[in-house]
Write an enzyme that holds these catalytic residues in place. Structure first.
Site, PDB file in Angstrom:
ATOM      1  N   THR A  17     -14.462 -65.463 -22.547  1.00 57.76           N
ATOM      2  CA  THR A  17     -15.046 -64.166 -22.203  1.00 57.76           C
ATOM      3  C   THR A  17     -14.008 -63.311 -21.482  1.00 57.76           C
ATOM      4  O   THR A  17     -13.129 -63.831 -20.789  1.00 57.76           O
ATOM      5  CB  THR A  17     -16.291 -64.325 -21.316  1.00 57.76           C
ATOM      6  OG1 THR A  17     -15.924 -64.880 -20.045  1.00 57.76           O
ATOM      7  CG2 THR A  17     -17.331 -65.216 -21.981  1.00 57.76           C
ATOM      8  N   GLY A  18     -14.106 -62.014 -21.670  1.00 56.83           N
ATOM      9  CA  GLY A  18     -13.157 -61.101 -21.037  1.00 56.83           C
ATOM     10  C   GLY A  18     -11.729 -61.379 -21.456  1.00 56.83           C
ATOM     11  O   GLY A  18     -10.815 -61.436 -20.627  1.00 56.83           O
ATOM     12  N   ALA A  19     -11.520 -61.534 -22.768  1.00 60.33           N
ATOM     13  CA  ALA A  19     -10.214 -61.994 -23.267  1.00 60.33           C
ATOM     14  C   ALA A  19      -9.348 -60.890 -23.849  1.00 60.33           C
ATOM     15  O   ALA A  19      -8.393 -61.174 -24.563  1.00 60.33           O
ATOM     16  CB  ALA A  19     -10.429 -63.082 -24.316  1.00 60.33           C
ATOM     17  N   SER A  20      -9.643 -59.651 -23.532  1.00 61.66           N
ATOM     18  CA  SER A  20      -8.872 -58.551 -24.123  1.00 61.66           C
ATOM     19  C   SER A  20      -7.564 -58.279 -23.390  1.00 61.66           C
ATOM     20  O   SER A  20      -6.719 -57.525 -23.880  1.00 61.66           O
ATOM     21  CB  SER A  20      -9.719 -57.276 -24.170  1.00 61.66           C
ATOM     22  OG  SER A  20     -10.067 -56.864 -22.851  1.00 61.66           O
ATOM     23  N   ILE A  23      -5.345 -62.738 -17.906  1.00 61.85           N
ATOM     24  CA  ILE A  23      -5.497 -64.189 -18.007  1.00 61.85           C
ATOM     25  C   ILE A  23      -6.289 -64.573 -19.251  1.00 61.85           C
ATOM     26  O   ILE A  23      -5.942 -65.526 -19.956  1.00 61.85           O
ATOM     27  CB  ILE A  23      -6.171 -64.748 -16.737  1.00 61.85           C
ATOM     28  CG1 ILE A  23      -5.238 -64.590 -15.529  1.00 61.85           C
ATOM     29  CG2 ILE A  23      -6.556 -66.213 -16.922  1.00 61.85           C
ATOM     30  CD1 ILE A  23      -5.879 -64.945 -14.200  1.00 61.85           C
ATOM     31  N   GLY A  24      -7.352 -63.839 -19.549  1.00 60.80           N
ATOM     32  CA  GLY A  24      -8.165 -64.158 -20.716  1.00 60.80           C
ATOM     33  C   GLY A  24      -7.388 -64.098 -22.010  1.00 60.80           C
ATOM     34  O   GLY A  24      -7.526 -64.978 -22.880  1.00 60.80           O
ATOM     35  N   SER A 148     -11.143 -67.881  -8.143  1.00 63.97           N
ATOM     36  CA  SER A 148     -10.051 -67.240  -7.407  1.00 63.97           C
ATOM     37  C   SER A 148      -9.777 -68.036  -6.143  1.00 63.97           C
ATOM     38  O   SER A 148     -10.685 -68.670  -5.582  1.00 63.97           O
ATOM     39  CB  SER A 148     -10.417 -65.801  -7.034  1.00 63.97           C
ATOM     40  OG  SER A 148      -9.512 -65.281  -6.064  1.00 63.97           O
ATOM     41  N   TYR A 161     -15.914 -59.895  -3.333  1.00 62.77           N
ATOM     42  CA  TYR A 161     -15.224 -60.652  -4.385  1.00 62.77           C
ATOM     43  C   TYR A 161     -15.147 -62.128  -4.013  1.00 62.77           C
ATOM     44  O   TYR A 161     -15.422 -63.012  -4.836  1.00 62.77           O
ATOM     45  CB  TYR A 161     -13.829 -60.076  -4.599  1.00 62.77           C
ATOM     46  CG  TYR A 161     -13.032 -60.764  -5.672  1.00 62.77           C
ATOM     47  CD1 TYR A 161     -13.362 -60.613  -7.014  1.00 62.77           C
ATOM     48  CD2 TYR A 161     -11.925 -61.561  -5.346  1.00 62.77           C
ATOM     49  CE1 TYR A 161     -12.621 -61.236  -8.014  1.00 62.77           C
ATOM     50  CE2 TYR A 161     -11.182 -62.185  -6.329  1.00 62.77           C
ATOM     51  CZ  TYR A 161     -11.537 -62.023  -7.663  1.00 62.77           C
ATOM     52  OH  TYR A 161     -10.792 -62.648  -8.646  1.00 62.77           O
TER      53      TYR A 161
END
Length: 253
Positions: A17-20, A23-24, A148, A161
């Site tokens: 997920t969130g790979a655009s 790190i993704g 994190s 966060y």
């Protein structure tokens, strides 16, 4: 003996997920290098996701890009149904999607709180809940949550966060115990400062000061994080379970 890898690499699917970007994207490319089927999830960054897909396909991987609002259960169910129709249900789920927030807690509104918690914590819950039944039926799976270092140690002006990532860590430890009998491991990777757009809020001199605080003397590169994620997905890593591993250059020990 531990549970065997259920399929050859070429028949194994990983969803990030969130790979655009960041790190993704690095994680997607790392899995592509061994010929796994790679599903690249993105929110709104269509062109960026397609560029990551192109880089993955250079390695000969079968790649699918897919968009969904991960804060919405119905969209996640639609994503799951699409993957099922393509024969690409994930054996490995990397919950990477997340956002940062920098500022005094006194300035955090309920709307900001809800947005960060929904993006960093609720989305992980919804995705995991949607895809873990398939892993349970297969008696094998890997769930790797991107946390994190601040979820471990906390950070001034990043209370929100830090709290969201602390939740990721607790979620990881508890779910690992729940799913271990089904041959599924659940771990978290909690990076320190990584050279990605998440640090764009920092000025150049602030980045230099940050690097000076880190014993390694530099920021991590995304591919250093992706290598750890890949290792945790390997069959020989099955006995590593319920762990929060923090690659941070010796910054927090």
């Amino acid at each position: 003996m531990g549970a065997e890898w259920s399929k050859p690499f070429g028949e194994t699917t990983v969803l990030i997920t969130g790979a655009s970007r960041g790190i993704g994207a690095a994680i997607a490319e790392r899995f592509a290098t061994v010929g796994m089927n790679v599903v690249i999830h993105y929110g709104k960054s269509h062109e960026e996701a397609n560029e990551v897909a192109r880089r993955c396909m250079i390695h000969g991987a079968n790649v699918l890009t897919i968009t969904a609002n991960l804060k919405n259960r119905e969209e996640i169910i639609r994503m799951r149904d699409k993957l099922q129709s393509h024969g690409m249900m994930p054996d490995i789920l990397v919950n990477n999607a997340g956002i940062s927030h920098y500022g005094l807690l006194s300035d955090v509104t309920e709307e900001i709180w809800d947005d960060v918690m929904s993006t960093n914590l609720k989305s992980m819950f919804l995705c995991t809940q949607a895809f873990m039944p398939y892993m349970i039926s297969e008696r094998w799976g890997r769930i790797i949550n991107i946390s994190s270092v601040w979820g471990i140690s906390g950070a001034s002006c990043e209370v929100l966060y830090s709290a969201s990532k602390g939740g990721v860590n607790a979620f990881t430890k508890a779910l690992a115990k729940e799913l271990a009998p089904s041959g599924i491991s659940v771990n978290a990777v909690a990076p320190g400062a990584v050279d990605t757009s998440m640090l764009d809020h920092l000025q150049e001199d602030e980045v230099r000061m940050l690097e000076e605080e880190i014993p390694a003397g530099r920021l991590a590169q995304p591919d250093e994080i992706s290598s750890l994620v890949y290792f945790l997905a390997l069959p020989e890593s099955g006995y590593i379970n319920g762990q929060v591993i923090s690659p941070n250059g010796g910054w927090v020990t």
